[in-house]
Design a protein around this motif. Structure first.
Motif, mmCIF file in Angstrom:
data_model
loop_
_atom_site.group_PDB
_atom_site.id
_atom_site.type_symbol
_atom_site.label_atom_id
_atom_site.label_comp_id
_atom_site.label_asym_id
_atom_site.label_seq_id
_atom_site.Cartn_x
_atom_site.Cartn_y
_atom_site.Cartn_z
ATOM 1 N N LEU A 81 0.832 -1.320 -0.017
ATOM 2 C CA LEU A 81 -0.075 0.201 -0.025
ATOM 3 C C LEU A 81 0.835 1.361 -0.079
ATOM 4 C CD1 LEU A 81 -2.870 -0.860 2.504
ATOM 5 C CD2 LEU A 81 -3.031 -0.773 -0.164
ATOM 6 N N ILE A 82 2.050 1.277 0.613
ATOM 7 C CA ILE A 82 2.907 2.521 0.856
ATOM 8 C C ILE A 82 3.569 2.666 -0.604
ATOM 9 C CG2 ILE A 82 5.194 3.238 1.550
ATOM 10 C CD1 ILE A 82 4.253 1.554 4.461
ATOM 11 N N PHE A 107 3.170 19.128 2.533
ATOM 12 C CA PHE A 107 2.388 18.552 3.609
ATOM 13 C C PHE A 107 2.826 17.026 3.667
ATOM 14 C CE2 PHE A 107 -1.282 15.594 4.079
ATOM 15 C CZ PHE A 107 -1.863 15.971 5.067
ATOM 16 N N PHE A 108 3.316 16.663 2.586
ATOM 17 C CA PHE A 108 3.907 15.148 3.019
ATOM 18 C C PHE A 108 5.175 15.335 3.621
ATOM 19 C CE2 PHE A 108 1.303 14.244 -0.813
ATOM 20 C CZ PHE A 108 0.556 12.944 -0.579
ATOM 21 N N PHE A 150 8.166 9.411 3.764
ATOM 22 C CA PHE A 150 9.529 9.085 3.284
ATOM 23 C C PHE A 150 9.341 8.587 1.898
ATOM 24 C CE2 PHE A 150 12.673 5.434 2.637
ATOM 25 C CZ PHE A 150 13.677 6.435 2.728
ATOM 26 N N ALA A 151 8.424 7.671 1.691
ATOM 27 C CA ALA A 151 8.251 7.066 0.372
ATOM 28 C C ALA A 151 7.975 8.128 -0.737
ATOM 29 C CB ALA A 151 7.367 6.019 0.340
ATOM 30 N N VAL A 152 7.380 9.353 -0.493
ATOM 31 C CA VAL A 152 6.789 10.338 -1.476
ATOM 32 C C VAL A 152 8.121 11.022 -1.487
ATOM 33 C CG1 VAL A 152 5.614 12.263 -1.694
ATOM 34 C CG2 VAL A 152 4.281 10.326 -0.960
ATOM 35 N N PHE A 153 8.994 11.398 -0.557
ATOM 36 C CA PHE A 153 10.115 12.139 -0.671
ATOM 37 C C PHE A 153 10.975 11.295 -1.617
ATOM 38 C CE2 PHE A 153 14.571 12.765 0.922
ATOM 39 C CZ PHE A 153 14.576 13.968 0.770
ATOM 40 N N VAL A 196 12.730 2.211 -1.010
ATOM 41 C CA VAL A 196 11.595 2.387 -0.050
ATOM 42 C C VAL A 196 11.130 1.002 0.529
ATOM 43 C CG1 VAL A 196 9.370 2.932 -0.162
ATOM 44 C CG2 VAL A 196 10.901 4.344 -1.341
ATOM 45 N N SER A 197 11.247 -0.101 -0.277
ATOM 46 C CA SER A 197 10.777 -1.250 0.329
ATOM 47 C C SER A 197 11.670 -1.833 1.309
ATOM 48 C CB SER A 197 10.589 -2.642 -1.079
ATOM 49 O OG SER A 197 9.753 -1.862 -1.946
#
Length: 273
Positions: A81-82, A107-108, A150-153, A196-197
């Protein structure tokens, strides 16, 4: 001669740090084959004999299989999901320009500055009102919300390095926005996905705080909660504890090896052939 001494010094330093990093893992695996008495009398030595009695005992005594399945389910669903939500959000923010673009990215990024553990009381009350306490869904929701920043970054920085000519070429060939993301951009994201994973998987797999707060039933517990049962009030089964730690670390080692291979392949795969 000086160059050879310099190279030798580098190898000595690297070997030292490699030994410092690997030795605790080796000691953990070796201690998993010892008896409780051997761990106490010879904590740094090798076991007198190699037997799977400790592993059989921890599998039966702690019900390790149930904890393993729970941790695997929660970690897998949370990471998937992330990756899905954050990659799509980062793709939209990085590839499209609109009025609130900067504010949405900020915001993220707030999630990286504000730890979610500070809001544990509101989170607990929210899960209580939603009747999600003592369920895996509560952990999955918290993990996705806590790791998505963190994932969006990471994904945002990766998307900014890809030329937009790829998007335009795909649209000329008839792809819509989702097809551009799914067929063109996603196959090039393997380095970022691997990063990320593995970071999120290690954090979720080893987390002890949130399961302790939200999970009350023994059958729904994760591996860190299961290891807690080995700590007695007056005595601790150290041999079984090291067995549990070894078993719980194996999936992380395999995931790291798999992700590192994907990372290398992704770095050597170009967008233009």
């Amino acid at each position: 001669m000086a160059l050879r001494l310099q190279q030798t010094g580098k190898y000595v330093v690297l070997s030292f740090f490699a030994f410092v990093s690997i030795y605790p893992i080796f000691l953990m695996i070796a201690s998993s084959f010892k008896t409780k008495q051997e761990i106490t009398t010879h904590p740094l030595g090798l076991p007198s004999r190699f037997s799977l009695e400790n592993y059989i005992s921890v599998w039966q005594k702690v019900h390790f299989a149930d904890y393993f399945v729970n941790s695997l389910t929660i970690s897998a669903v949370s990471v998937l999901l992330i990756l899905l939500v954050s990659s799509m959000a980062a793709f939209y923010v990085a590839r499209y320009s609109f009025r609130w673009n900067g504010f949405l990215l900020f915001f993220f990024m707030l999630g990286l500055m504000l730890p979610m553990k500070l809001a544990i009381s509101p989170l607990y009350m929210m899960m209580l009102k939603l009747k999600l306490l003592d369920t895996h869904a509560s952990l999955i929701i918290v993990y996705v919300a806590g790791h998505i920043s963190f994932a969006v970054f990471v994904f945002y920085g990766f998307f900014r390095t890809l030329p937009k000519d790829l998007d335009q070429s795909a649209r000329i060939d008839g792809c819509n926005d989702f097809q551009v993301y799914y067929k063109i951009v996603l196959p090039l994201m393997r380095p970022a996905i691997a990063t990320v994973s593995i970071v999120d998987l290690i954090g979720i797999w080893n987390d002890f705080f949130y399961p302790l707060i939200f999970i009350k039933s023994t059958e729904l517990g994760t591996i860190p909660l299961g290891m807690l049962t080995l700590f007695g009030e007056y005595d601790t089964d150290w041999n079984l504890l090291f067995c549990g730690l070894t078993l719980s670390s194996l999936p992380m080692i395999l995931a790291f090896l798999f992700a590192s291979r994907q990372f290398i392949e992704g770095m050597t795969t170009g967008a233009v052939k």
